[in-house]
Write an enzyme that holds these catalytic residues in place. Sequence first.
Site, PDB file in Angstrom:
ATOM      1  N   MET A 188       0.295  -0.525   0.000  1.00 36.48           N
ATOM      2  CA  MET A 188       0.000   0.000   0.000  1.00 36.48           C
ATOM      3  C   MET A 188       0.616   1.097   0.000  1.00 36.48           C
ATOM      4  O   MET A 188       1.253   1.031  -0.259  1.00 36.48           O
ATOM      5  CB  MET A 188      -0.513  -0.515   0.384  1.00 36.48           C
ATOM      6  CG  MET A 188      -1.456  -1.372   0.465  1.00 36.48           C
ATOM      7  SD  MET A 188      -1.502  -1.537   1.418  1.00 36.48           S
ATOM      8  CE  MET A 188      -1.504  -1.339   1.965  1.00 36.48           C
ATOM      9  N   TYR A 210      -5.967  -8.645   2.364  1.00 40.24           N
ATOM     10  CA  TYR A 210      -4.506  -8.519   2.294  1.00 40.24           C
ATOM     11  C   TYR A 210      -4.152  -7.105   1.859  1.00 40.24           C
ATOM     12  O   TYR A 210      -4.661  -6.606   0.858  1.00 40.24           O
ATOM     13  CB  TYR A 210      -3.965  -9.555   1.303  1.00 40.24           C
ATOM     14  CG  TYR A 210      -2.468  -9.506   1.066  1.00 40.24           C
ATOM     15  CD1 TYR A 210      -1.582  -9.106   2.052  1.00 40.24           C
ATOM     16  CD2 TYR A 210      -1.930  -9.878  -0.163  1.00 40.24           C
ATOM     17  CE1 TYR A 210      -0.218  -9.073   1.837  1.00 40.24           C
ATOM     18  CE2 TYR A 210      -0.566  -9.870  -0.393  1.00 40.24           C
ATOM     19  CZ  TYR A 210       0.288  -9.455   0.600  1.00 40.24           C
ATOM     20  OH  TYR A 210       1.645  -9.423   0.378  1.00 40.24           O
ATOM     21  N   CYS A 211      -3.258  -6.452   2.631  1.00 36.97           N
ATOM     22  CA  CYS A 211      -2.748  -5.125   2.294  1.00 36.97           C
ATOM     23  C   CYS A 211      -3.908  -4.143   2.164  1.00 36.97           C
ATOM     24  O   CYS A 211      -4.722  -4.021   3.069  1.00 36.97           O
ATOM     25  CB  CYS A 211      -1.906  -5.221   1.016  1.00 36.97           C
ATOM     26  SG  CYS A 211      -1.074  -3.689   0.544  1.00 36.97           S
ATOM     27  N   LEU A 212      -4.004  -3.442   1.062  1.00 32.95           N
ATOM     28  CA  LEU A 212      -5.089  -2.492   0.851  1.00 32.95           C
ATOM     29  C   LEU A 212      -6.450  -3.174   0.883  1.00 32.95           C
ATOM     30  O   LEU A 212      -7.451  -2.571   1.288  1.00 32.95           O
ATOM     31  CB  LEU A 212      -4.873  -1.786  -0.497  1.00 32.95           C
ATOM     32  CG  LEU A 212      -5.798  -0.640  -0.882  1.00 32.95           C
ATOM     33  CD1 LEU A 212      -5.823   0.423   0.194  1.00 32.95           C
ATOM     34  CD2 LEU A 212      -5.348  -0.041  -2.201  1.00 32.95           C
TER      35      LEU A 212
END
Length: 637
Positions: free
Chosen positions: A1, A367-369
């Site tokens: 991100m 996951y992540c963003l």
Amino acid sequence: MITIYAALRHSDSAVQHHGEYHEVSMTSTPTAKTRTSAEAPAATAAPAANVPARPAPKPKAPALAAPQAAKRRYQNIDRSIRAKNAQLTNGVSVNASHAAWMDWAKHIAQAPGRQQELAEKAVENSRKLWLGMMGLSGGFEPRKGDNRFTHEGWNTPPYNAWKQSYLALEDWWTAATTEVRGMRHKSSDRVAFQAQQMLDAISPSNFPLTNPEVMSKTLETGGENLAAGARNFFEDFIREISDEKEPMPEGFQIGDNIACTPGEVVFRNELMELIQYTPTTPKVHAEPILIVPAWIMKYYILDLSEKNSLIRYLVSQGYTVFCISWVNPDASYANVGLDDYRKNGVMAALDVVTTIVPDQKVHACGYCLGGTILSIAAATMARDDDERLASVSLLAAQTDFTEAGEVMMFLDESQIAYLEDMMWDQGYLDQDQMAGAFEALRAEDLIWARAIRKYLLGEQEKPFDISAWNADATRMPYKMHSEYLRALFLENRLSGGRYAVEGKVIALRDIVAPFFVVGTEKDHIAPWKSVYKIGLFNGAKHTFVLTSGGHNSGILSQPGHPRRHYRIGHRAEEYHYMDPDSWLAAHDIQQGSWWEEWETFLSGNSSGEMVDPPSTGAPEKGLRPLGAAPGTYVHQQ
């Protein structure tokens, strides 16, 4: 991100500048074949529709008054100029950079004590430099993790002189760019980072005549390494100026040996495809799993080669797995916002999952963003009394951005405005601009060391699955990325209780589903201490895992992988908060993969009922299979 925004390629203006955001239909040229007007119902309709039609055109806004129209015209002139300047400066705001250096210089100029300290340090560094050059103890040693000077030739003349001179200079500038009392903290970080970038560029390891490893290889091969390096450089140069995408590494093919877990696309709208994976066990857990990956990357980071696939692992453990595959947006998606990803992404997928697997709660994983938007969606569901989530798993995903790592040093009003103008001109943030941004965060390893191996030593990188995925980047829409940077990174509204969805504020504390949160030790994008802070804003049952590796490598931790370890801690509801450093000290390292701990968490928060696998899609409800995994969106360039 997240990002420094190095603009590596040029993009012509793809959209007309008619206002703050473009009035566009959510239509992507590469997928026009799969999204025709004949493929019916709307994206916000019930999940019985496989392929929603394009949104109805908005009514035209009334004509602007003459003074307002003239003002908008002047603003567009300025924005166009800044957009083109952004391409020349690799997306970095000249004003923000200049302001940081001026802040540093003014405070240094008014600090005679610091000036004297730096003068004395220069004398001391000169003494240590001579000791190191003569091979005596007391010279400079590379900092931990600096692998540029590991070759034995660096300890022999004249290379040791160049090495010691560089390390002395680096040490002095590190001291000189530490924060001066009274200056802005962000200015200090920005100056230190840019100084290190310049130092990395002039390292003696970057030049053939001053690098003993390169000289040794040249003598050994009769110069063949330099000839091979020249060919590599020429190929990359031609690809760069021709705007040609970096090819997939040889030996890897999407759908063949990566992104190859069997399944079917059971839903498609303008923003995503939803894949339902084929079960491999005779019975499955009653509760399905929905995975929300980040749209800053192709989803198959979670489905790489057969032995390195988190999705394949979950399927083998008896779970019905669904995963979103995001569209790769072009300029026509410029007006797609962050809430579109929530509604037409997370919520649309959840509706489909609960239609195919009715009367069951869903384990949601982001996951992540994708974890950030899942948190927003889960908080909105909690506010609206939607209780369909059995658990929430966040993998390297931030919900609080006060300690969001190195990226934060670049995000101020000047930099974001500069970036917005570049995206306004293009309609999106380009994949190469993002790739350059992440590489700049670790320039020593990802830019210079790579260039030395490829162009001076003449070595080709060994292809492996994650490098194939890494070459397959995506774009991000203008409006969405602008909202993300401002509302979350710059203003931190989500954890601050100021993030509104559909006109009403949401709160992370409203989520009652248990959390499984994973941070990675060497994460430069979502630092683990930032990921850990979800525990400050939510009182539900909470499991936190800190695993070895970085943002991607730490998540890819299949059982049996050598040299993997993790720490794990459990927190009951409303338990007292423990700061991250205390948590780290209180939890010992365990060898192995955290995947097995996650499976234990999922099964422990399920009903325990094992049932026959559900049908693929729900044709009787309008959710007919549309084609084999990995689908069509994953192939978009």
